[in-house]
Design an enzyme around this catalytic site. Structure first.
Site, PDB file in Angstrom:
ATOM      1  N   TYR A  87     -13.744  24.183  -3.117  1.00 14.10           N
ATOM      2  CA  TYR A  87     -13.404  22.844  -3.821  1.00 14.10           C
ATOM      3  C   TYR A  87     -14.585  22.156  -3.789  1.00 14.10           C
ATOM      4  O   TYR A  87     -15.040  21.368  -4.842  1.00 14.10           O
ATOM      5  CB  TYR A  87     -12.070  22.176  -3.302  1.00 14.10           C
ATOM      6  CG  TYR A  87     -11.795  20.977  -3.995  1.00 14.10           C
ATOM      7  CD1 TYR A  87     -10.933  21.336  -5.173  1.00 14.10           C
ATOM      8  CD2 TYR A  87     -12.040  19.460  -3.360  1.00 14.10           C
ATOM      9  CE1 TYR A  87     -10.655  20.003  -5.820  1.00 14.10           C
ATOM     10  CE2 TYR A  87     -11.527  18.646  -4.224  1.00 14.10           C
ATOM     11  CZ  TYR A  87     -10.985  18.690  -5.556  1.00 14.10           C
ATOM     12  OH  TYR A  87     -10.664  17.898  -6.341  1.00 14.10           O
ATOM     13  N   TYR A 114     -17.199  34.939   4.794  1.00 12.37           N
ATOM     14  CA  TYR A 114     -16.361  35.466   3.686  1.00 12.37           C
ATOM     15  C   TYR A 114     -16.550  34.770   2.199  1.00 12.37           C
ATOM     16  O   TYR A 114     -16.610  33.591   2.333  1.00 12.37           O
ATOM     17  CB  TYR A 114     -14.969  35.144   4.001  1.00 12.37           C
ATOM     18  CG  TYR A 114     -13.599  35.537   3.055  1.00 12.37           C
ATOM     19  CD1 TYR A 114     -13.931  36.545   2.228  1.00 12.37           C
ATOM     20  CD2 TYR A 114     -12.417  34.925   3.440  1.00 12.37           C
ATOM     21  CE1 TYR A 114     -12.832  36.737   1.597  1.00 12.37           C
ATOM     22  CE2 TYR A 114     -11.356  35.280   2.749  1.00 12.37           C
ATOM     23  CZ  TYR A 114     -11.632  36.202   1.616  1.00 12.37           C
ATOM     24  OH  TYR A 114     -10.652  36.619   0.881  1.00 12.37           O
ATOM     25  N   ILE A 140     -11.621  44.738   4.740  1.00 13.98           N
ATOM     26  CA  ILE A 140     -10.702  43.974   5.201  1.00 13.98           C
ATOM     27  C   ILE A 140      -9.547  44.003   4.174  1.00 13.98           C
ATOM     28  O   ILE A 140      -9.792  43.354   3.035  1.00 13.98           O
ATOM     29  CB  ILE A 140     -11.100  42.597   5.634  1.00 13.98           C
ATOM     30  CG1 ILE A 140     -12.039  42.731   6.581  1.00 13.98           C
ATOM     31  CG2 ILE A 140      -9.668  41.871   6.051  1.00 13.98           C
ATOM     32  CD1 ILE A 140     -12.366  41.193   7.295  1.00 13.98           C
ATOM     33  N   LYS A 149     -17.318  39.514   4.754  1.00 15.54           N
ATOM     34  CA  LYS A 149     -16.396  40.069   4.021  1.00 15.54           C
ATOM     35  C   LYS A 149     -16.627  39.586   2.403  1.00 15.54           C
ATOM     36  O   LYS A 149     -16.619  38.652   2.009  1.00 15.54           O
ATOM     37  CB  LYS A 149     -14.838  39.447   4.361  1.00 15.54           C
ATOM     38  CG  LYS A 149     -13.870  40.047   3.367  1.00 15.54           C
ATOM     39  CD  LYS A 149     -12.545  39.337   3.751  1.00 15.54           C
ATOM     40  CE  LYS A 149     -11.263  39.885   2.647  1.00 15.54           C
ATOM     41  NZ  LYS A 149     -10.128  39.367   3.078  1.00 15.54           N
ATOM     42  N   ARG A 168     -11.550  32.041  -5.184  1.00 10.89           N
ATOM     43  CA  ARG A 168     -10.794  31.203  -4.650  1.00 10.89           C
ATOM     44  C   ARG A 168     -11.687  30.068  -4.274  1.00 10.89           C
ATOM     45  O   ARG A 168     -11.142  28.864  -4.029  1.00 10.89           O
ATOM     46  CB  ARG A 168     -10.140  31.769  -3.246  1.00 10.89           C
ATOM     47  CG  ARG A 168      -9.078  32.762  -3.579  1.00 10.89           C
ATOM     48  CD  ARG A 168      -8.516  33.017  -2.174  1.00 10.89           C
ATOM     49  NE  ARG A 168      -7.539  34.073  -2.365  1.00 10.89           N
ATOM     50  CZ  ARG A 168      -6.087  33.693  -2.645  1.00 10.89           C
ATOM     51  NH1 ARG A 168      -5.762  32.343  -2.766  1.00 10.89           N
ATOM     52  NH2 ARG A 168      -5.246  34.700  -2.831  1.00 10.89           N
ATOM     53  N   THR A 190      -6.359  34.686   4.188  1.00 11.44           N
ATOM     54  CA  THR A 190      -5.739  34.058   3.134  1.00 11.44           C
ATOM     55  C   THR A 190      -4.184  34.541   3.023  1.00 11.44           C
ATOM     56  O   THR A 190      -3.212  33.990   2.484  1.00 11.44           O
ATOM     57  CB  THR A 190      -6.386  34.388   1.770  1.00 11.44           C
ATOM     58  OG1 THR A 190      -7.891  33.847   2.014  1.00 11.44           O
ATOM     59  CG2 THR A 190      -5.998  33.494   0.624  1.00 11.44           C
ATOM     60  N   THR A 191      -4.037  35.747   3.193  1.00  9.36           N
ATOM     61  CA  THR A 191      -2.876  36.718   3.028  1.00  9.36           C
ATOM     62  C   THR A 191      -1.671  36.192   3.996  1.00  9.36           C
ATOM     63  O   THR A 191      -0.477  36.186   3.762  1.00  9.36           O
ATOM     64  CB  THR A 191      -3.047  38.382   3.188  1.00  9.36           C
ATOM     65  OG1 THR A 191      -4.173  38.637   2.252  1.00  9.36           O
ATOM     66  CG2 THR A 191      -1.900  39.063   2.907  1.00  9.36           C
TER      67      THR A 191
END
Length: 293
Positions: A109, A135, A206, A164, A140, A46-47
């Site tokens: 979503y 993850y 992470i 994660k 999010r 994402t970063t």
């Protein structure tokens, strides 16, 4: 998967002021975090702002990091999404020979049930030629992958090797650590609770702040794994304020301000993200100067 114990960093994608990918800055950041002592690199998490990168730009980012790394550290590639068939198709066609594992986010979503999440990762595990790191990031995705679902996946698929965990719930993390199979890794996805998770039996982190201050953060995690609690917490409190700051107005705007202060890259982000405001930028800059001086 002992190579994934310790500190992994979720690399940013640096942009020039014209919003093009800055490959020279990306290579410099790779060298900076490797020199800082981190254990592995996460590509297009994402970063790294993959949601706003073209397919061609993603390939450029991947190639740049592989070249800059020169085989020094294990690489993990972000391969996830909310269209299961599309993720499976990518896993069947992409060359993953340079990667130790993939990091795959729980579907966002769509808000699947726990059974839907299980079936999604079942399809990914069956398609992936490399180990899979789950993850979980409910902030999010709008859904929480429960410990029972994670443990079920870990027991049913040998190539699902880690999670994660970024629910921000230390009790949930402890439940995962308690119930997981012996060799399954529980990796913190939240910098502020990374050390408590390690001390509870987690395998590392992470990290985002870990790429800004790789020396201090990776040493903190190593000390935690060695059960040197006081020394580890001394480092935690040394950089804790910066963790709050880099997430105060969103990621990766905050961490890119650190890289600007370090003169490693511009602070440019792509819409719909915007730069942090002047007040936060100046506080981040002051903190960086305090740490490096």
């Amino acid at each position: 998967m002992q190579s994934l114990v310790g500190t992994g960093v979720a690399l940013v994608t640096p942009f020039k002021k014209d919003l093009s990918v800055d490959t020279a800055a990306l290579a410099a950041i790779v060298n900076y975090v490797i020199d800082g002592g981190v254990e592995y690199l996460v590509v297009l998490g994402t970063t790294g702002e993959p949601a706003t990168l073209t397919k061609e730009e993603k390939e450029t980012v991947i190639a740049t990091i592989i070249e800059a790394n020169k085989g020094r550290l294990p690489l993990v590639l972000g391969v996830g999404g909310n269209n299961t068939m599309e993720v499976v198709a990518e896993l069947k066609t992409r060359d993953l020979s340079a990667f130790a594992a993939i990091l795959s986010v729980s579907p966002y979503y769509n808000k699947p049930t726990q059974e839907g999440i299980y079936q999604h990762f079942k399809a990914i595990a069956e398609a992936s030629p490399v180990p899979v790191i789950l993850y979980n990031v409910p902030g999010r995705t709008a859904s929480n992958m429960l410990p029972a679902t994670v443990v079920r996946l870990a027991n049913d698929f040998k190539n699902i090797v880690a999670i994660k965990e970024a629910a921000g719930d230390i009790v949930q993390a402890m439940r995962l650590i308690q119930d997981k199979p012996k060799d399954f890794l529980v990796i913190s996805g939240d910098d502020m609770v990374a050390l408590p998770m390690v001390l509870a039996g987690g395998s590392g982190v992470i990290s985002v702040i870990g790429e800004g201050f790789p020396k201090e953060f990776s040493q903190m995690i190593r000390l935690g794994l060695e059960r040197k609690v006081d020394e580890a917490y001394a480092l935690h409190y040394k950089i804790a304020d910066s963790i709050d700051m880099i997430f105060e107005q969103g990621n990766p705007g905050g961490i890119k301000e650190i890289f600007k202060s370090l003169q490693l890259s511009e602070n440019t982000v792509r819409l719909p993200l915007v730069n942090v405001n002047e007040d936060l930028a100046s506080r981040i800059d002051a903190f960086v100067k305090k740490i490096i001086n």
